[in-house]
Design an enzyme around this catalytic site. Structure first.
Site, PDB file in Angstrom:
ATOM      1  N   SER A 278       0.843  -1.669  -0.119  1.00  0.00           N
ATOM      2  CA  SER A 278      -0.192   0.274  -0.528  1.00  0.00           C
ATOM      3  C   SER A 278       0.705   0.922   0.151  1.00  0.00           C
ATOM      4  CB  SER A 278      -1.227  -0.082   1.024  1.00  0.00           C
ATOM      5  OG  SER A 278      -1.257   1.394   1.339  1.00  0.00           O
TER       6      SER A 278
ATOM      7  N   TYR B 126      -1.343  -0.014  10.103  1.00  0.00           N
ATOM      8  CA  TYR B 126      -1.567  -0.696   9.033  1.00  0.00           C
ATOM      9  C   TYR B 126      -0.545  -1.084   7.825  1.00  0.00           C
ATOM     10  CZ  TYR B 126      -4.133  -1.633   4.602  1.00  0.00           C
ATOM     11  OH  TYR B 126      -4.194  -1.886   3.116  1.00  0.00           O
TER      12      TYR B 126
ATOM     13  N   LYS C  45       2.042  -3.334   6.578  1.00  0.00           N
ATOM     14  CA  LYS C  45       2.433  -3.565   5.224  1.00  0.00           C
ATOM     15  C   LYS C  45       4.100  -3.741   5.127  1.00  0.00           C
ATOM     16  CE  LYS C  45      -1.531  -4.662   3.660  1.00  0.00           C
ATOM     17  NZ  LYS C  45      -1.633  -5.974   3.081  1.00  0.00           N
TER      18      LYS C  45
END
Lengths: 331, 331
Positions: B124, B148, B152
């Site tokens: 991402s 997050y 990632k």
């Protein structure tokens, strides 16, 4: 202030504990209690005048992290790690200690309400991997080429995320190659960087496996302790969200090292260096970084040596009572 | 070839499965078997002519990873993740699914001798965090500002290390913001980037919470499927040790989006956009990257749209049978 050193039996951990015992301080901060933890008994700093606790502890075992922080140390210096070579040979052990152990420590802290210790995390230049420019900037990406480097880079990400969320107050420091390491030669590919100075200073022969133009990034053990002391006491508001920094150091070639040895200990010391090119070592070292811009760390107040002569003098002062005992100065 | 899609019930997973079912191929490679896994039943691609298996599976539960790879799929597309907002609200769930789940999958593969599947890992843009330059290069560091993003980035490090060691043959793809997302508006801060086009194209009003000069990085859902197909079948020798790449995309402002909407659907469509500045959304979006150099991905053969008009046309072709049904073209 209560200081916990995790990995206190290693070279840097011992030197840090001894420095704290000698002065009663870390940086300018009084240390009243010091907890020394390692997988082997960290029998060091017995002259510390404050409360001294020794713990034999394996961070990867359930409950160990909780035990380490039971007394809520104000500053935690996390040096414990499986080293590069071992993490490459034993993948599971490397991830268990370097990743799961670090995460267990951070999570144990996270689970204590209202407890946000300063956490100094030992990272490494191994987070960088070729290809890279001759001089690496503070915003260059981390592309480790060893499992150890990957584990250290993951620790940096956890340190930043847990700091951002307010669980810890983290500072990650990427140590230069420490030179001159005291003690015996070891099997690390980097061992010769210290060996070609330390052995001749002790009147012993040393092997140089790479070419004289090999360049690398260095700081003394005294600087390593200084980095930790500064990280333990600095204003972390200076760091922003990115909590890890490449430490300042000295970019020097093997030729620079030898010239400094000649200045300090003369031609007879230099003559003890035997050139034995080793293609394997040369190939490993060719993948290592050579020079850095360390603007962030310098702006945050970290300092290191600016000449190899000074690095050698520090070895003489700290390990040999200030004198070259076996080789006459001059030649 | 046997394809496993983990996270097949999500928007990209569904579109990938449908594309494979429609053509019988991923890229130029014939797909004989397709396993569709997700925490909810991935009821999709029922028209696939090959062997189709559906699995309801939570990757963070013990044994799930082993079950997923029991048939030794040749290509694994790992899209399963707790999304940004939820990973920020529920730290433990985010780490359990996004980090431990990914690691469980990689470790299950590692434990099978002689099995080295191609593994396409969905990363991402959230691995990047401000401050950054106006245009981010391939060698810019990852400094995520969300849990997050940290998870990632950790996944990227594991992907590279496990690929280097020969356990998997990994390709990590950092998706641009996908636009135009089909379906309903959602609570993601990025929702408006699709909403200001999708809703007017369907004759409905849309809210624009930021200024017209906000710039961001986009690709269509069709490109997202194309990225995965290319990553699933490309020659990974092109990648070197760094296995993750920022995908190509289109750097565009909200004004560019609106101009393209006007071209395709006229002033009446544009008139359906209502400006309602939202300081919270504006602040979040201000921390997002705006533009990239994606030299590595372009050299490796990944492609995306070069105009917003094309992105809108793809929505019309794929979601609306090629036509604007509610708003007359022109004005």
């Amino acid at each position: 202030m209560h200081l916990l050193i995790v990995g206190a039996a290693g070279m840097i951990g011992r030197k840090l504990a001894e420095a704290v015992a000698a002065t009663g301080k870390i940086g300018a901060t009084q240390v009243d209690a010091m907890t020394l933890a390692d997988v082997v008994s960290p029998d060091v700093a017995s002259n510390f005048s404050g409360k001294r606790t020794q713990l034999t502890a394996d961070l990867s075992e359930p409950g160990t992290a909780e035990r380490l922080i039971a007394q809520r140390p104000d500053v935690i210096v996390h040096l414990a790690a499986v080293v590069s070579g071992e993490a490459e040979v034993d993948l599971e052990k490397g991830y268990r200690i370097n990743l799961d152990g670090t995460r267990a420590l951070f999570d144990a802290i996270r689970h204590v309400d209202g407890y946000t210790p300063r956490l100094v995390y030992a990272s490494s230049l191994a987070v960088f991997g070729a290809p890279f420019p001759d001089r690496i900037s503070d915003d260059f990406h981390l592309t480790p080429l060893t499992s150890y480097g990957a584990q250290k880079a993951i620790g940096e990400l956890l340190l930043a995320d847990y700091s951002r969320r307010g669980f810890i107050d983290g500072v990650g420091i990427r140590f230069p190659t420490i030179c001159i390491r005291p003690g015996l030669p070891n099997k690390a590919a980097s061992s010769f960087f210290s060996g070609i100075l330390r052995e001749p200073l002790n009147g012993k022969p040393a092997v140089l496996p790479v070419a004289d133009d090999v360049r690398h990034w260095f700081a003394s053990p005294r600087s390593a302790v200084g980095f930790i002391a500064h990280a333990a006491t600095m204003d972390t508001a200076l760091l922003g969200a990115n909590r890890s920094l490449t430490m300042p150091g000295l970019s020097a070639t093997v030729a620079d090292q030898i010239a400094a040895l000649r200045e300090v200990a003369g031609d007879r010391a230099v003559a003890l260096i035997r050139r034995e090119p080793d293609a394997t070592v040369a190939r490993i070292v060719a993948g290592w970084p050579r020079d850095f811009h360390t603007t962030r760390a310098l702006n945050a107040g970290f300092t290191a040596e600016s000449s190899f002569r000074r690095i050698i003098e520090i070895y003489l002062e700290d390990e040999m009572g200030g004198r070259v005992t076996h080789i006459p100065t001059g030649s």
